[in-house]
Design a protein around this motif. Structure first.
Motif, PDB file in Angstrom:
ATOM      1  N   ASP A   1       0.941  -1.134   0.039  1.00 26.24           N
ATOM      2  CA  ASP A   1      -0.007  -0.020   0.044  1.00 26.24           C
ATOM      3  C   ASP A   1       0.761   1.242   0.057  1.00 26.24           C
ATOM      4  OD1 ASP A   1      -2.199  -1.599   0.105  1.00 26.24           O
ATOM      5  OD2 ASP A   1      -2.924  -0.837   2.127  1.00 26.24           O
ATOM      6  N   GLU A   2       0.581   2.570  -0.703  1.00 30.30           N
ATOM      7  CA  GLU A   2       0.939   3.752  -0.448  1.00 30.30           C
ATOM      8  C   GLU A   2       0.506   4.318   0.781  1.00 30.30           C
ATOM      9  OE1 GLU A   2       0.937   5.713  -4.042  1.00 30.30           O
ATOM     10  OE2 GLU A   2       2.362   4.241  -5.145  1.00 30.30           O
ATOM     11  N   SER A   3       0.706   3.605   1.867  1.00 32.64           N
ATOM     12  CA  SER A   3       0.368   4.225   3.093  1.00 32.64           C
ATOM     13  C   SER A   3       0.978   5.625   3.661  1.00 32.64           C
ATOM     14  CB  SER A   3       0.461   3.166   4.388  1.00 32.64           C
ATOM     15  OG  SER A   3       1.660   2.800   4.328  1.00 32.64           O
ATOM     16  N   LEU A   4       0.042   6.329   4.425  1.00 31.50           N
ATOM     17  CA  LEU A   4       0.930   7.581   4.949  1.00 31.50           C
ATOM     18  C   LEU A   4       0.496   7.454   6.455  1.00 31.50           C
ATOM     19  CD1 LEU A   4       1.486  10.517   4.776  1.00 31.50           C
ATOM     20  CD2 LEU A   4      -0.847  11.253   4.373  1.00 31.50           C
ATOM     21  N   LEU A   5       1.363   7.857   7.148  1.00 32.46           N
ATOM     22  CA  LEU A   5       1.233   8.125   8.741  1.00 32.46           C
ATOM     23  C   LEU A   5       1.840   9.510   8.943  1.00 32.46           C
ATOM     24  CD1 LEU A   5       1.271   6.750  11.455  1.00 32.46           C
ATOM     25  CD2 LEU A   5       3.766   6.309  11.409  1.00 32.46           C
ATOM     26  N   VAL A   6       0.880  10.092   9.633  1.00 25.79           N
ATOM     27  CA  VAL A   6       1.036  11.552  10.221  1.00 25.79           C
ATOM     28  C   VAL A   6       1.112  11.274  11.707  1.00 25.79           C
ATOM     29  CG1 VAL A   6       0.142  13.741  10.457  1.00 25.79           C
ATOM     30  CG2 VAL A   6       0.047  12.288   8.242  1.00 25.79           C
ATOM     31  N   ILE A   7       2.380  11.826  12.537  1.00 25.93           N
ATOM     32  CA  ILE A   7       2.319  11.841  13.707  1.00 25.93           C
ATOM     33  C   ILE A   7       2.386  13.087  14.112  1.00 25.93           C
ATOM     34  CG2 ILE A   7       3.792  11.125  15.966  1.00 25.93           C
ATOM     35  CD1 ILE A   7       5.026   8.969  13.951  1.00 25.93           C
ATOM     36  N   SER A   8       1.192  13.595  14.919  1.00 20.03           N
ATOM     37  CA  SER A   8       1.002  14.961  15.379  1.00 20.03           C
ATOM     38  C   SER A   8       2.222  15.177  16.470  1.00 20.03           C
ATOM     39  CB  SER A   8      -0.547  15.174  15.710  1.00 20.03           C
ATOM     40  OG  SER A   8      -0.392  14.823  16.927  1.00 20.03           O
ATOM     41  N   ASP A   9       2.131  16.549  16.915  1.00 17.16           N
ATOM     42  CA  ASP A   9       2.987  16.984  17.841  1.00 17.16           C
ATOM     43  C   ASP A   9       2.434  16.554  19.204  1.00 17.16           C
ATOM     44  OD1 ASP A   9       0.524  18.635  17.856  1.00 17.16           O
ATOM     45  OD2 ASP A   9       1.450  20.394  18.572  1.00 17.16           O
TER      46      ASP A   9
END
Length: 145
Positions: free
Chosen positions: A52-60
């Protein structure tokens, strides 16, 4: 003069289909598909589904104590572990990574810190290929005193 087109070399658009809220703490490994926004805490490995062309966003507010692996990763929180990114990693101003980062493309904002090695992945090989000494940039801490 001004273009509304996104940089084609950056993060690919993905649907952030999952949210881990700021008051959630997960113990154990986590695998996701599509997109995941992390405002909470995970103690364990966080992995985008292979293929998969997955996206992980880890916020502040987000933190991961374990290894991270995904197609695209945006970090503005804390990661204690290695980060393996198949395509693009962006380290925003509040990013703190205590581990090695393996990437194809990297963007690092002023204020982000890395305590580990930055290694560019060779697109022709499956494993990391160390950067030539002329391309190695030391990880500097630009955070205010």
């Amino acid at each position: 003069m001004f273009s509304s087109k996104k940089d084609p070399h950056g993060v690919k658009p993905a649907k952030l289909s999952t949210l881990i809220a700021h008051n959630v703490h997960i113990s154990g490994d986590l695998e996701f598909s599509e997109g995941l926004r992390m405002d909470g805490q995970v103690t364990g490995n966080v992995t985008g589904r292979p293929g998969d062309e997955s996206l992980l966003v880890i916020s502040d507010q987000g933190a991961i104590h374990g290894n991270v692996s995904a197609y695209d990763v945006i970090i503005n929180g804390r990661v204690v572990g290695d980060v393996m990114v198949a395509h693009f990693v962006e380290l925003q101003p509040n990013a703190h990574v205590h581990g090695n980062i393996y990437y194809q493309k990297l963007r690092m904002d002023v204020g982000a810190t890395v305590e580990g090695k930055l290694t560019k992945l060779d697109s022709m090989q499956s494993g990391p290929a160390a950067l030539p000494a002329s391309e190695v940039v030391p990880a500097l801490d630009y955070s205010p005193n």
